[in-house]
Scaffold this active site. Structure first.
Site: not given
Ligand code: NI
Length: 186
Positions: A55, A102, A148
């Site tokens: 991320q 998220c 993820h």
């Molecule tokens: Ni997430």
């Protein structure tokens, strides 16, 4: 330390498979230690409960998960668990449907089925191996974050898209449901 930019759904970095880290390098790897520090700062700034390295555009198997500590469940008492090369082993067949958001999908929420109970294994930032049991919301966060690392975002796990929507709209529904319940009580 610094606050990192968070990739949003649609960016290909979120679909990649993250690479494992050599456990014997963890404690001495300055880049990794900086990444972990920056991820903690980024998570605290964003106000989330979990964050995975992809991320923040880092394709390594590192996740953060905030868990209520035994001393209390206030948000400011939530400790951050850092796990490197995390692996999950589900205990039993039970799954719960629960709401997830998220940081890479801002403004939305969805109900996702997740295993209720699991064992997690991995390494801490000092390079020590970790093994523990988790259940409920903490187990849910771990499953979301490990996904993820494999390029999986929570909508890909959803089974009923009626329970997918914008935070603001869902909050309105909850308020209406709450006032309806009060009305019935009277
Ligand atoms: Ni997430």
């Amino acid at each position: 330390m610094s606050i990192l930019k968070i990739a949003r759904m649609g960016h290909p970095v979120l679909l990649d498979q993250a690479k494992p880290i050599n456990p014997s390098d963890i404690a001495s790897n300055a880049d990794l230690q900086k990444l972990i520090g920056d991820m903690i700062e980024t998570l605290n700034d964003a106000g989330g409960v979990g964050l995975a390295a992809p991320q923040v555009y880092a394709g390594q198997r590192v996740i953060l998960a905030k868990a209520p500590q035994l001393s209390g469940s206030d948000e400011d008492k939530m400790g951050v668990t850092v796990l490197i090369n995390p692996e999950l082993e589900f205990i039993g067949p039970d799954k719960d449907l629960g709401w997830e958001g998220c940081l890479s999908i801002p403004g939305l929420r969805g109900a996702v089925p997740r295993a209720r109970k699991l064992i997690y294994r991995g390494y801490d930032p000092a390079g020590q191996s970790v093994e523990a049991e988790a259940q409920g919301f903490f187990a849910r966060i771990l499953q979301h974050e490990v996904d993820h690392l494999d390029g999986i975002l929570y909508p890909m796990r959803m089974t009923d898209f009626r329970y997918f929507g914008f935070d603001e709209e869902l909050a309105r529904l909850e308020r209406e449901a709450a006032s309806g319940a009060e009305g019935q009580a009277e």
